[in-house]
Design a protein around this motif. Structure first.
Motif, mmCIF file in Angstrom:
data_model
loop_
_atom_site.group_PDB
_atom_site.id
_atom_site.type_symbol
_atom_site.label_atom_id
_atom_site.label_comp_id
_atom_site.label_asym_id
_atom_site.label_seq_id
_atom_site.Cartn_x
_atom_site.Cartn_y
_atom_site.Cartn_z
ATOM 1 N N UNK A 167 -11.746 -2.593 -8.560
ATOM 2 C CA UNK A 167 -10.480 -3.019 -9.180
ATOM 3 C C UNK A 167 -9.276 -2.583 -8.351
ATOM 4 N N UNK A 168 -9.489 -2.077 -7.148
ATOM 5 C CA UNK A 168 -8.381 -1.595 -6.316
ATOM 6 C C UNK A 168 -7.467 -2.746 -5.919
ATOM 7 N N UNK A 169 -6.205 -2.468 -5.577
ATOM 8 C CA UNK A 169 -5.306 -3.520 -5.097
ATOM 9 C C UNK A 169 -5.881 -4.258 -3.884
ATOM 10 N N UNK A 170 -6.579 -3.529 -3.008
ATOM 11 C CA UNK A 170 -7.135 -4.166 -1.809
ATOM 12 C C UNK A 170 -8.176 -5.210 -2.174
ATOM 13 N N UNK A 171 -9.059 -4.882 -3.109
ATOM 14 C CA UNK A 171 -10.123 -5.813 -3.477
ATOM 15 C C UNK A 171 -9.567 -6.947 -4.329
ATOM 16 N N UNK A 172 -8.555 -6.676 -5.119
ATOM 17 C CA UNK A 172 -7.926 -7.741 -5.905
ATOM 18 C C UNK A 172 -7.222 -8.741 -4.994
ATOM 19 N N UNK A 173 -6.563 -8.246 -3.961
ATOM 20 C CA UNK A 173 -5.905 -9.124 -3.008
ATOM 21 C C UNK A 173 -6.936 -9.972 -2.258
ATOM 22 N N UNK A 174 -8.060 -9.351 -1.878
ATOM 23 C CA UNK A 174 -9.115 -10.085 -1.197
ATOM 24 C C UNK A 174 -9.680 -11.178 -2.099
#
Length: 470
Positions: A167-174
């Motif tokens: 749920x991190x911002x990095x994975x959400x952006x991906x």
């Protein structure tokens, strides 16, 4: 013989669904009118159509070209169609063969089917008879492709690596980028370190695309020798090279209508880069040893754990291919940039692997999470997966983790060192723990042996450079 007409709407839809234009057909009939009729009927439907008046001419064509289907007359001068059919099957030809004849009895029909004929049609026939027979052959070929892809997917353990968990911002952006780009037909270049989940991202792109119902075919370019990769991708005709005892379809064939994922694209030899570029531009390919090109409809997703721009500057990667692949480039974040996803990933792998291994899941404590979060994970998500699997097999996590230390007893001051130093220390520890066996160490780290050898070569080169400067 009925006059040739356009396909009805339903038949046209079926022809598109089963990729008639991706198939090649050989017509063998000594009657000139029949050859011309079948050529006119099929040339605007199929990717390649050739005709021969007899077996000798047909054998010469098959020595140069690959055919998916043969329409074969029984009464031929010199050698009958049934005789040649038996020879073809003995030689390993696996394509469909439709036998046609104006003179037949029950014994001939039985002999034809025993010889491996896909269908048996009496002359004169209606156009819908031959088209329906061809349609059934192409349906079988389509199912064979799907079965091949399914078997290949089941053999790929990498499908268990779900790098999009979290749920991190990095994975959400991906995830948002994948949903947006997946709907387009554009070629995509995935960039990221080994073990970050580039194949998972590629599969997600495929699943969110209009091609989702067709094949996803992965290939690790570093895992295939430079001598074999051309045949692996494009296929070959019988006799194309030593050992080519029969024709073989390439992965482009099996990915037709779907997606071909080329992992570690930087390892592709320069001559193959040239061939791949031409396929991307022309949407046609030539099997090894063939003289004619075959149209293909494949979306390419490539991936690399190396800086391709730097590879271009070093002359190891074609600039024009780089620009052709990087229509859209997506960076897959390393695990150290999404440490908040580690608990979700551990739970995911714990559930997945405990079921596969038939063992009880291990408790995930706060101290364990702290210990895992303190480590830099140079092997990324794949290394974390391997760590969970090893812990399940051994029946517990290392005790140092429960005290908040990082796995593999990494030195306490490692978090103050550059990532390259931490990575090198960790790799050397693993190689040492494996008794110097680099292949075993590579499997543990979740990278290819080729990647590990390149790391050692880079360190060796760096040592020599430092010595020269000194």
């Amino acid at each position: 013989m009925q006059r040739e007409t356009a396909l009805p709407a339903t038949e046209a839809a079926d022809a598109g669904a089963f990729g008639w234009h991706a198939h090649s057909v050989l017509i063998v009939d000594d009657e000139e009118g029949m050859r011309h009729f079948l050529e006119r009927t099929l040339k605007r439907r199929c990717g390649m159509v050739e005709a021969a008046a007899g077996v000798e001419e047909a054998v010469a064509l098959m020595a140069r070209l690959h055919f998916d289907l043969i329409i074969l007359d029984i009464a031929l001068p010199g050698k009958s169609g049934i005789e040649w059919l038996h020879e073809l099957r003995e030689q390993g030809f696996g394509g469909d063969v439709i036998l046609i004849t104006a003179f037949a009895d029950m014994e001939t029909a039985i002999d034809a089917l025993r010889g491996g004929a896909s269908d048996f049609i009496l002359k004169p026939f209606r156009i819908d008879q031959i088209l329906n027979s061809i349609k059934r052959c192409f349906e079988r070929a389509h199912l064979a492709r799907e079965n091949f892809v399914l078997r290949r997917a089941l053999a790929e353990h990498a499908t268990d690596l779900d790098g999009l968990v979290g749920h991190s911002p990095a994975i959400q952006q991906l995830s948002a980028m994948i949903r947006r780009v997946g709907q387009t037909p554009s070629t995509v270049l995935l960039l990221g370190e080994s073990g970050t989940g580039k194949e998972v991202a590629a599969r997600a792109l495929h699943q969110t695309s209009p091609r989702a119902q067709r094949a996803f075919v992965p290939l690790n370019c570093a895992a295939i020798s430079s001598e074999l990769i051309e045949s692996e991708l494009f296929g070959h005709v019988k006799g194309a090279f030593t050992g080519a005892s029969e024709s073989r379809n390439g992965l482009f064939y099996y990915a037709h209508g779907g997606t071909l994922f080329l992992d570690e694209i930087s390892e592709l030899p320069l001559p193959m880069q040239t061939r791949l570029l031409r396929v991307l531009e022309d949407r046609r390919l030539r099997p090894v040893g063939a003289e004619r090109e075959i149209p293909v409809d494949v979306r390419i997703i490539a991936a690399s754990n190396r800086d391709l721009a730097a590879e271009v500057a070093a002359g190891r990667f074609r600039q024009d291919l780089y620009f052709r692949l990087a229509v859209v480039d997506i960076r897959i974040p390393p695990l150290r940039e999404r440490v908040e996803d580690i608990p979700d990933l551990v739970r995911h792998f714990m559930g997945l692997l405990s079921t596969q291994l038939g063992v009880a899941p291990l408790p995930i404590t706060h101290g364990l999470v702290n210990g895992l979060g303190a480590y830099t994970w140079p092997g990324n998500v794949r290394e974390l997966r391997n760590f969970v699997e090893r812990s399940l097999i051994l029946g517990g996590f290392p005790a140092v983790l429960q005290a908040g230390a990082s796995p593999e007893t990494v030195a306490a001051d490692d978090d103050k060192l550059p990532l390259e130093v931490v990575e090198k220390r960790h790799i050397l520890r693993v190689v040492e723990a494996c008794g110097g066996n680099k292949s075993e160490a590579a499997r543990y780290l979740g990278v290819s042996r080729k990647t590990l050898d390149r790391k050692f070569a880079d360190w060796s080169e760096g040592s020599r450079s430092s010595a020269t400067e000194a």
